[in-house]
Write a protein that holds these residues in place. Sequence first.
Motif, PDB file in Angstrom:
ATOM      1  N   MET A 171       0.736  -1.205   0.049  1.00  0.00           N
ATOM      2  CA  MET A 171       0.067   0.021   0.064  1.00  0.00           C
ATOM      3  C   MET A 171       0.862   1.423  -0.170  1.00  0.00           C
ATOM      4  SD  MET A 171      -2.903  -0.849   2.513  1.00  0.00           S
ATOM      5  CE  MET A 171      -3.819   0.745   2.382  1.00  0.00           C
ATOM      6  N   ARG A 172       0.333   2.436  -0.432  1.00  0.00           N
ATOM      7  CA  ARG A 172       1.131   3.592  -0.758  1.00  0.00           C
ATOM      8  C   ARG A 172       0.813   4.502   0.580  1.00  0.00           C
ATOM      9  NH1 ARG A 172       3.617   5.556  -5.277  1.00  0.00           N
ATOM     10  NH2 ARG A 172       3.667   7.929  -5.260  1.00  0.00           N
ATOM     11  N   ILE A 173       1.586   4.176   1.709  1.00  0.00           N
ATOM     12  CA  ILE A 173       1.337   4.881   2.903  1.00  0.00           C
ATOM     13  C   ILE A 173       2.921   5.238   3.473  1.00  0.00           C
ATOM     14  CG2 ILE A 173      -0.997   3.863   3.618  1.00  0.00           C
ATOM     15  CD1 ILE A 173       0.512   1.911   5.295  1.00  0.00           C
ATOM     16  N   PRO A 174       2.938   6.107   4.147  1.00  0.00           N
ATOM     17  CA  PRO A 174       4.340   6.528   4.522  1.00  0.00           C
ATOM     18  C   PRO A 174       4.938   5.757   5.678  1.00  0.00           C
ATOM     19  CG  PRO A 174       2.946   8.121   5.526  1.00  0.00           C
ATOM     20  CD  PRO A 174       1.981   7.338   4.484  1.00  0.00           C
ATOM     21  N   ASN A 175       4.094   4.990   6.439  1.00  0.00           N
ATOM     22  CA  ASN A 175       4.908   4.105   7.276  1.00  0.00           C
ATOM     23  C   ASN A 175       4.581   2.896   6.724  1.00  0.00           C
ATOM     24  OD1 ASN A 175       1.862   4.643   7.279  1.00  0.00           O
ATOM     25  ND2 ASN A 175       1.611   3.562   9.419  1.00  0.00           N
ATOM     26  N   ARG A 176       5.274   2.479   5.800  1.00  0.00           N
ATOM     27  CA  ARG A 176       5.313   1.254   4.909  1.00  0.00           C
ATOM     28  C   ARG A 176       6.804   0.677   4.637  1.00  0.00           C
ATOM     29  NH1 ARG A 176       3.984   0.331  -1.290  1.00  0.00           N
ATOM     30  NH2 ARG A 176       5.592   2.082  -1.883  1.00  0.00           N
ATOM     31  N   VAL A 177       6.819  -0.357   4.647  1.00  0.00           N
ATOM     32  CA  VAL A 177       8.060  -1.171   4.148  1.00  0.00           C
ATOM     33  C   VAL A 177       7.671  -2.001   3.109  1.00  0.00           C
ATOM     34  CG1 VAL A 177      10.512  -2.205   4.526  1.00  0.00           C
ATOM     35  CG2 VAL A 177       9.545  -0.861   6.136  1.00  0.00           C
ATOM     36  N   SER A 178       8.271  -1.894   1.747  1.00  0.00           N
ATOM     37  CA  SER A 178       8.092  -2.803   0.622  1.00  0.00           C
ATOM     38  C   SER A 178       9.292  -3.410  -0.010  1.00  0.00           C
ATOM     39  CB  SER A 178       7.288  -1.891  -0.344  1.00  0.00           C
ATOM     40  OG  SER A 178       7.151  -2.804  -1.664  1.00  0.00           O
ATOM     41  N   PHE A 179       9.256  -4.786  -0.306  1.00  0.00           N
ATOM     42  CA  PHE A 179      10.356  -5.475  -0.783  1.00  0.00           C
ATOM     43  C   PHE A 179      10.596  -4.680  -2.557  1.00  0.00           C
ATOM     44  CE2 PHE A 179       9.752  -9.208   1.742  1.00  0.00           C
ATOM     45  CZ  PHE A 179      10.777  -9.186   2.546  1.00  0.00           C
ATOM     46  N   PHE A 180       9.357  -4.131  -2.949  1.00  0.00           N
ATOM     47  CA  PHE A 180       9.594  -3.917  -4.347  1.00  0.00           C
ATOM     48  C   PHE A 180       9.170  -2.407  -4.626  1.00  0.00           C
ATOM     49  CE2 PHE A 180       8.520  -8.401  -4.078  1.00  0.00           C
ATOM     50  CZ  PHE A 180       9.667  -8.805  -4.678  1.00  0.00           C
ATOM     51  N   PRO A 181      10.034  -1.372  -4.111  1.00  0.00           N
ATOM     52  CA  PRO A 181       9.842   0.024  -4.569  1.00  0.00           C
ATOM     53  C   PRO A 181      10.231  -0.005  -6.016  1.00  0.00           C
ATOM     54  CG  PRO A 181      11.771  -0.418  -3.113  1.00  0.00           C
ATOM     55  CD  PRO A 181      10.966  -1.397  -3.052  1.00  0.00           C
ATOM     56  N   LEU A 321      17.920 -12.677  -6.130  1.00  0.00           N
ATOM     57  CA  LEU A 321      17.449 -11.303  -5.719  1.00  0.00           C
ATOM     58  C   LEU A 321      17.110 -11.104  -4.307  1.00  0.00           C
ATOM     59  CD1 LEU A 321      14.946 -11.196  -8.770  1.00  0.00           C
ATOM     60  CD2 LEU A 321      17.303 -10.684  -9.001  1.00  0.00           C
ATOM     61  N   GLU A 322      18.192 -10.576  -3.656  1.00  0.00           N
ATOM     62  CA  GLU A 322      18.059 -10.721  -2.119  1.00  0.00           C
ATOM     63  C   GLU A 322      17.874  -9.348  -1.252  1.00  0.00           C
ATOM     64  OE1 GLU A 322      20.441 -14.932  -1.049  1.00  0.00           O
ATOM     65  OE2 GLU A 322      21.751 -13.013  -1.466  1.00  0.00           O
ATOM     66  N   ASN A 323      17.048  -9.569  -0.326  1.00  0.00           N
ATOM     67  CA  ASN A 323      16.816  -8.443   0.615  1.00  0.00           C
ATOM     68  C   ASN A 323      17.371  -9.115   2.046  1.00  0.00           C
ATOM     69  OD1 ASN A 323      14.052  -8.007  -0.874  1.00  0.00           O
ATOM     70  ND2 ASN A 323      15.441  -6.331  -0.869  1.00  0.00           N
ATOM     71  N   ARG A 324      17.733  -8.309   2.914  1.00  0.00           N
ATOM     72  CA  ARG A 324      17.987  -8.802   4.262  1.00  0.00           C
ATOM     73  C   ARG A 324      16.805  -8.472   5.227  1.00  0.00           C
ATOM     74  NH1 ARG A 324      23.249 -10.064   4.851  1.00  0.00           N
ATOM     75  NH2 ARG A 324      24.761  -9.346   2.991  1.00  0.00           N
ATOM     76  N   ILE A 325      16.337  -9.611   5.974  1.00  0.00           N
ATOM     77  CA  ILE A 325      15.455  -9.553   7.122  1.00  0.00           C
ATOM     78  C   ILE A 325      15.873  -8.578   8.129  1.00  0.00           C
ATOM     79  CG2 ILE A 325      14.328 -10.802   8.662  1.00  0.00           C
ATOM     80  CD1 ILE A 325      14.375 -13.266   7.068  1.00  0.00           C
ATOM     81  N   PRO A 345       8.130   9.028   9.397  1.00  0.00           N
ATOM     82  CA  PRO A 345       8.848   7.808   9.532  1.00  0.00           C
ATOM     83  C   PRO A 345      10.061   7.698   8.478  1.00  0.00           C
ATOM     84  CG  PRO A 345       6.543   7.266   8.476  1.00  0.00           C
ATOM     85  CD  PRO A 345       6.620   9.007   9.057  1.00  0.00           C
ATOM     86  N   THR A 346      10.773   7.001   8.836  1.00  0.00           N
ATOM     87  CA  THR A 346      12.013   6.771   7.901  1.00  0.00           C
ATOM     88  C   THR A 346      11.532   6.057   6.525  1.00  0.00           C
ATOM     89  OG1 THR A 346      13.512   6.282   9.809  1.00  0.00           O
ATOM     90  CG2 THR A 346      14.231   5.250   7.788  1.00  0.00           C
ATOM     91  N   PRO A 347      11.902   6.401   5.599  1.00  0.00           N
ATOM     92  CA  PRO A 347      11.599   5.773   4.207  1.00  0.00           C
ATOM     93  C   PRO A 347      11.950   4.336   4.274  1.00  0.00           C
ATOM     94  CG  PRO A 347      12.904   7.999   3.650  1.00  0.00           C
ATOM     95  CD  PRO A 347      13.019   7.647   5.242  1.00  0.00           C
ATOM     96  N   GLY A 348      10.964   3.460   3.581  1.00  0.00           N
ATOM     97  CA  GLY A 348      11.086   2.204   3.801  1.00  0.00           C
ATOM     98  C   GLY A 348      11.499   1.268   2.593  1.00  0.00           C
ATOM     99  N   ARG A 349      12.760   1.918   2.132  1.00  0.00           N
ATOM    100  CA  ARG A 349      13.232   1.365   0.931  1.00  0.00           C
ATOM    101  C   ARG A 349      14.490   0.301   1.261  1.00  0.00           C
ATOM    102  NH1 ARG A 349      17.647   2.292  -3.012  1.00  0.00           N
ATOM    103  NH2 ARG A 349      17.044   0.825  -4.761  1.00  0.00           N
ATOM    104  N   LEU A 350      14.410  -0.959   0.917  1.00  0.00           N
ATOM    105  CA  LEU A 350      15.407  -1.866   1.367  1.00  0.00           C
ATOM    106  C   LEU A 350      16.574  -1.855   0.292  1.00  0.00           C
ATOM    107  CD1 LEU A 350      13.043  -4.709   2.952  1.00  0.00           C
ATOM    108  CD2 LEU A 350      14.153  -2.999   3.836  1.00  0.00           C
ATOM    109  N   SER A 351      17.604  -2.256   0.670  1.00  0.00           N
ATOM    110  CA  SER A 351      18.610  -2.435  -0.178  1.00  0.00           C
ATOM    111  C   SER A 351      18.442  -3.987  -1.040  1.00  0.00           C
ATOM    112  CB  SER A 351      20.111  -2.329   0.203  1.00  0.00           C
ATOM    113  OG  SER A 351      20.271  -3.152   1.262  1.00  0.00           O
ATOM    114  N   LEU A 352      19.015  -3.897  -2.329  1.00  0.00           N
ATOM    115  CA  LEU A 352      18.779  -5.403  -3.032  1.00  0.00           C
ATOM    116  C   LEU A 352      20.208  -5.650  -3.653  1.00  0.00           C
ATOM    117  CD1 LEU A 352      16.754  -7.107  -4.466  1.00  0.00           C
ATOM    118  CD2 LEU A 352      17.050  -5.893  -6.550  1.00  0.00           C
TER     119      LEU A 352
END
Length: 359
Positions: A171-181, A321-325, A345-352
């Motif tokens: 979902m497009r909400i500020p307090n989210r983390v997504s595997f696929f930005p 294609l790996e993310n870290r838990i 909230p801190t931006p929820g983009r994870l490194s790949l």
Amino acid sequence: MNFEIDPKKSIRSQIVEHFRAKIRKGGLKPGDRLPSARELAGTFGTAESNVHHALAALVKEGLLTRRPKAGTVVTTGVEKLTCAAIYLSWLFIQRGENFTRLLIEMLEASFSARGIRCMVIYDTPSQNGLEQLKNLAENRQIQGVIVRNLTPDQYPFFARLPIPFSALTSMRIPNRVSFFPAETIREIATRIRRDGIRQLGILAANQIVNPDGSPENEIHQQLFQQLRRQQLQVRPEWIYDSSRLGVAKVLDSTTFAYDGFRAIWQQPEHPEALLLFSDDLVSGLAMAFYRYNVKVPEDIRLYIHKTRENELVLPFPCTLLENRIHELAETLVQQLVDQSEGRPPTPGRLSLEIRDWRP
């Protein structure tokens, strides 16, 4: 002051909720002084002792402070985060994923490192867990919650809670983390095309397309847009997701992966590569390769999305294609801390990390 007493609730809890809501919504601002306890008792039609108990609870939450001569004053509106919940819906309890187990362990470790207690709320088919969560939040036994997977139908419930939340969600909400930005999707599509792939199949344990073939949500829309930009052909018959079973999420990943690959491989033409979402499909895929005598990478190339800490036996060459838990857990907890301290909230983009694997 407009205030209607609900006879089914205690007057103390209603006074607490009244002022908490006014502070959080900006009706009372930092530095504003409340009327005396005697005046408030008259306004609410109750004893002064009830007012004192209610204000004491708000002082404990960090929303009010009592100053000599100044009286009771609104603070910055920041409520100290001392205990948080981790919410798991019934679906993920049924699936028993190793990913979910590792995520809970790392969330608990992240909270502990910050001196924050946490509890795990396991839901039931009748959603007793949501009711438990609501009671804990209203009684201030928890000051925040992390949601394992937030769906659009659940969002109104969590948005109404009197505490902040963060969530793993598309979902497009500020307090989210997504595997696929968007950046990650572009990186994946670019890598696949750079490897010389022109025709791609997709095997996904969640729903990525609607019955009419349109993308299921914004993230999946971005995925197909990026694949088209890279001139990657993805035919409808090469997509096998949970919508084939009429469900949003798959419970038996092994059988699903086996049946999914069979459905794709029985088409008159085969894709050159297969993109897997997620790693719990590997065992079923390996069984299908054995059954249909498929050789990797001679017959088909594989791109598998997985988490680094979730160790798997991979019997065939593939691109991971790996993310870290650990990064996911840290980001979810930091988002909760940010909100509880009045920050965005801190931006929820994870490194790949993309790497080639050979057994």
